[in-house]
Write a protein that holds these residues in place. Structure first.
Motif, PDB file in Angstrom:
ATOM      1  N   UNK A   1       0.833  -1.211   0.000  1.00 15.30           N
ATOM      2  CA  UNK A   1       0.000   0.000   0.000  1.00 15.30           C
ATOM      3  C   UNK A   1       0.867   1.260   0.000  1.00 15.30           C
ATOM      4  N   UNK A   2       1.978   1.225   0.724  1.00 12.42           N
ATOM      5  CA  UNK A   2       2.873   2.385   0.777  1.00 12.42           C
ATOM      6  C   UNK A   2       3.516   2.648  -0.578  1.00 12.42           C
ATOM      7  N   UNK A   3       3.909   1.590  -1.273  1.00 11.40           N
ATOM      8  CA  UNK A   3       4.495   1.746  -2.612  1.00 11.40           C
ATOM      9  C   UNK A   3       3.477   2.343  -3.575  1.00 11.40           C
ATOM     10  N   UNK A   4       2.255   1.838  -3.534  1.00 11.08           N
ATOM     11  CA  UNK A   4       1.205   2.358  -4.414  1.00 11.08           C
ATOM     12  C   UNK A   4       0.971   3.840  -4.152  1.00 11.08           C
ATOM     13  N   UNK A   5       0.891   4.219  -2.889  1.00  6.54           N
ATOM     14  CA  UNK A   5       0.661   5.622  -2.535  1.00  6.54           C
ATOM     15  C   UNK A   5       1.782   6.514  -3.053  1.00  6.54           C
ATOM     16  N   UNK A   6       3.020   6.079  -2.851  1.00  4.78           N
ATOM     17  CA  UNK A   6       4.178   6.878  -3.270  1.00  4.78           C
ATOM     18  C   UNK A   6       4.231   7.014  -4.788  1.00  4.78           C
ATOM     19  N   UNK A   7       4.045   5.913  -5.514  1.00  3.58           N
ATOM     20  CA  UNK A   7       4.175   5.966  -6.966  1.00  3.58           C
ATOM     21  C   UNK A   7       2.949   6.618  -7.610  1.00  3.58           C
ATOM     22  N   UNK A   8       1.811   6.536  -6.955  1.00  2.74           N
ATOM     23  CA  UNK A   8       0.630   7.224  -7.477  1.00  2.74           C
ATOM     24  C   UNK A   8       0.822   8.733  -7.403  1.00  2.74           C
ATOM     25  N   UNK A   9       1.461   9.209  -6.352  1.00  7.24           N
ATOM     26  CA  UNK A   9       1.740  10.641  -6.236  1.00  7.24           C
ATOM     27  C   UNK A   9       2.675  11.100  -7.349  1.00  7.24           C
ATOM     28  N   UNK A  10       3.682  10.286  -7.668  1.00 16.18           N
ATOM     29  CA  UNK A  10       4.606  10.631  -8.755  1.00 16.18           C
ATOM     30  C   UNK A  10       3.914  10.565 -10.107  1.00 16.18           C
ATOM     31  N   UNK A  11       2.868   9.745 -10.219  1.00 11.85           N
ATOM     32  CA  UNK A  11       2.164   9.590 -11.491  1.00 11.85           C
ATOM     33  C   UNK A  11       1.434  10.828 -11.958  1.00 11.85           C
ATOM     34  N   UNK A  12       1.112  11.738 -11.047  1.00  9.12           N
ATOM     35  CA  UNK A  12       0.414  12.970 -11.431  1.00  9.12           C
ATOM     36  C   UNK A  12       1.232  13.746 -12.450  1.00  9.12           C
ATOM     37  N   UNK A  13       2.515  13.929 -12.152  1.00 10.66           N
ATOM     38  CA  UNK A  13       3.374  14.700 -13.050  1.00 10.66           C
ATOM     39  C   UNK A  13       3.597  13.967 -14.368  1.00 10.66           C
ATOM     40  N   UNK A  14       3.736  12.649 -14.306  1.00  8.08           N
ATOM     41  CA  UNK A  14       3.940  11.879 -15.533  1.00  8.08           C
ATOM     42  C   UNK A  14       2.734  12.009 -16.459  1.00  8.08           C
ATOM     43  N   UNK A  15       1.548  11.875 -15.918  1.00 14.35           N
ATOM     44  CA  UNK A  15       0.344  11.995 -16.731  1.00 14.35           C
ATOM     45  C   UNK A  15       0.214  13.405 -17.288  1.00 14.35           C
ATOM     46  N   UNK A  16       0.572  14.401 -16.484  1.00  9.94           N
ATOM     47  CA  UNK A  16       0.489  15.783 -16.966  1.00  9.94           C
ATOM     48  C   UNK A  16       1.440  16.016 -18.137  1.00  9.94           C
ATOM     49  N   UNK A  17       2.681  15.550 -17.987  1.00 13.68           N
ATOM     50  CA  UNK A  17       3.669  15.735 -19.054  1.00 13.68           C
ATOM     51  C   UNK A  17       3.275  14.980 -20.322  1.00 13.68           C
ATOM     52  N   UNK A  18       2.632  13.833 -20.130  1.00 13.78           N
ATOM     53  CA  UNK A  18       2.227  13.027 -21.275  1.00 13.78           C
ATOM     54  C   UNK A  18       0.981  13.592 -21.968  1.00 13.78           C
ATOM     55  N   UNK A  19       0.277  14.495 -21.303  1.00 15.98           N
ATOM     56  CA  UNK A  19      -0.904  15.099 -21.911  1.00 15.98           C
ATOM     57  C   UNK A  19      -2.095  14.169 -22.031  1.00 15.98           C
ATOM     58  N   UNK A  20      -2.173  13.167 -21.117  1.00 19.67           N
ATOM     59  CA  UNK A  20      -3.266  12.183 -21.174  1.00 19.67           C
ATOM     60  C   UNK A  20      -4.210  12.436 -20.005  1.00 19.67           C
ATOM     61  N   UNK A  21      -5.490  12.550 -20.293  1.00 16.01           N
ATOM     62  CA  UNK A  21      -6.483  12.560 -19.241  1.00 16.01           C
ATOM     63  C   UNK A  21      -6.605  13.871 -18.505  1.00 16.01           C
ATOM     64  N   UNK A  22      -7.458  13.909 -17.482  1.00 18.59           N
ATOM     65  CA  UNK A  22      -7.746  15.147 -16.747  1.00 18.59           C
ATOM     66  C   UNK A  22      -6.568  15.735 -16.030  1.00 18.59           C
ATOM     67  N   UNK A  23      -5.522  14.912 -15.697  1.00 18.86           N
ATOM     68  CA  UNK A  23      -4.386  15.415 -14.935  1.00 18.86           C
ATOM     69  C   UNK A  23      -3.559  16.422 -15.719  1.00 18.86           C
ATOM     70  N   UNK A  24      -3.830  16.548 -17.009  1.00 15.74           N
ATOM     71  CA  UNK A  24      -3.051  17.507 -17.790  1.00 15.74           C
ATOM     72  C   UNK A  24      -3.374  18.929 -17.393  1.00 15.74           C
TER      73      UNK A  24
END
Length: 328
Positions: A305-328
């Motif tokens: 659960x801790x790994x998922x939480x940590x990597x999910x937080x990092x995923x926000x920036x990745x999704x934004x940079x990739x221009x996919x989905x609402x996180x952009x």
């Protein structure tokens, strides 16, 4: 005739009451009493399917019950994971998850993620190095050479395991970084994407090393770069993305086991221990993990659960940079 009855003392009553909380744990300790299933939300033949089928056989021996693997592909893993989330939390249904669905899909496709967001983490089964590959029609070289070849072209595409997948995130991120054009071609699973890359119907993809390595050895795929910051001994001439100057925040694949919400914690912990016993067994490591370039993990539900939480937080920036989905 009246029988003499010993009086019930306060001490005796408290002693009797003290045994009551142990009853649920005792019942749970009898798990598993029925056959189990592990839902794999991808088609047969991919890395996840190979790994889960091997672990399922080990679990059968470990737990003394049949463990059936049920492939339910489609919807970028959502169909199978939703079925798992809706199953009874009785310790008979589990499902396999990967890094994409647990860490980047919540940002890229939150409405889809909501359909299985209630899943509980059980354990991280294994991780593996991943490699970017190109079809035989792309000139030989590294990822930098491939980018140079793509500049100005409009006939280049890449294959993925679906919208919001790790492959789409990476190549859309690469497009944004390098200013190149690539068309996304989603498939039902990464195995299909790799087969289409071998056939030169798509030019690029990436996968865990186990799936790509046989095709690389046969000369049907060209390795471009390893994800992360290190080379792999099997591909000593293939640089890492970090060596090539790419600061991509994703270092490689991992696969875990999840369960329906409200699964009793005792069963959650017991399944985690059982998987750990399987993937850390030396015979299993030699026979299954090493040939497929898997690294066995088997951590606790809390650690997963801790790994998922940590990597999910990092995923926000990745999704934004990739221009996919609402996180952009």
């Amino acid at each position: 005739m009246t029988r003499n009855r010993a009086p019930i003392t306060r001490r005796a009553m408290l002693a009797a009451m003290a045994t009551l909380p142990a009853l649920p744990a005792l019942a749970q300790s009898e798990w598993p009493r029925r056959p189990m299933r592990i839902i794999v939300p991808q088609p047969p033949g991919g890395n996840l399917d190979i790994l889960v089928r091997a672990i399922a056989e080990g679990l059968r021996q470990e737990l003394g019950q049949p463990v059936v693997v049920e492939n339910r592909p489609g919807g970028n893993s959502v169909i199978g994971l939703e079925a798992c989330a809706q199953a009874a939390p009785d310790g008979t249904t589990f499902c396999a998850v990967n890094i994409e669905v647990m860490t980047t899909m919540p940002h890229a496709e939150p409405e889809l993620f909501a359909r299985f967001a209630s899943l509980l983490p059980v354990t991280q089964m294994a991780s593996a190095p991943s490699v970017l590959v190109s079809s035989p029609g792309v000139p030989a070289g590294t990822l930098k050479d491939a980018v140079a070849w793509m500049r100005g072209r409009r006939d280049v595409n890449y294959g993925s395991s679906g919208v919001g997948s790790a492959q789409q995130l990476l190549y859309e991120w690469l497009k944004a970084k390098e200013g190149i054009q690539m068309e996304h071609v989603p498939f039902r699973g990464i195995g299909d994407a790799i087969r289409e890359t071998v056939a030169d119907r798509v030019q690029f993809s990436y996968s865990a090393l186990a799936l790509a390595m046989p095709q690389i050895r046969a000369g049907r795929l060209r390795p471009l770069a390893m994800l992360g910051g290190t080379r792999h001994p099997e591909l000593p001439d293939t640089p890492s993305m970090r060596e090539l100057g790419y600061d991509y925040p994703y270092g490689g694949a991992w696969w875990g086991l999840s369960a329906p919400a409200n699964l009793p914690p005792a069963i959650q912990e017991a399944m985690s221990r059982a998987v750990r016993n399987v993937v850390t067994n030396e015979e299993f490591r030699t026979r299954v993990l090493a040939p497929n370039f898997f690294n066995g993990i088997g951590n606790t539900p809390a650690e997963f659960a801790e790994i998922i939480t940590r990597e999910r937080a990092a995923g926000v920036e990745l999704v934004r940079l990739s221009g996919i989905g609402p996180a952009r």
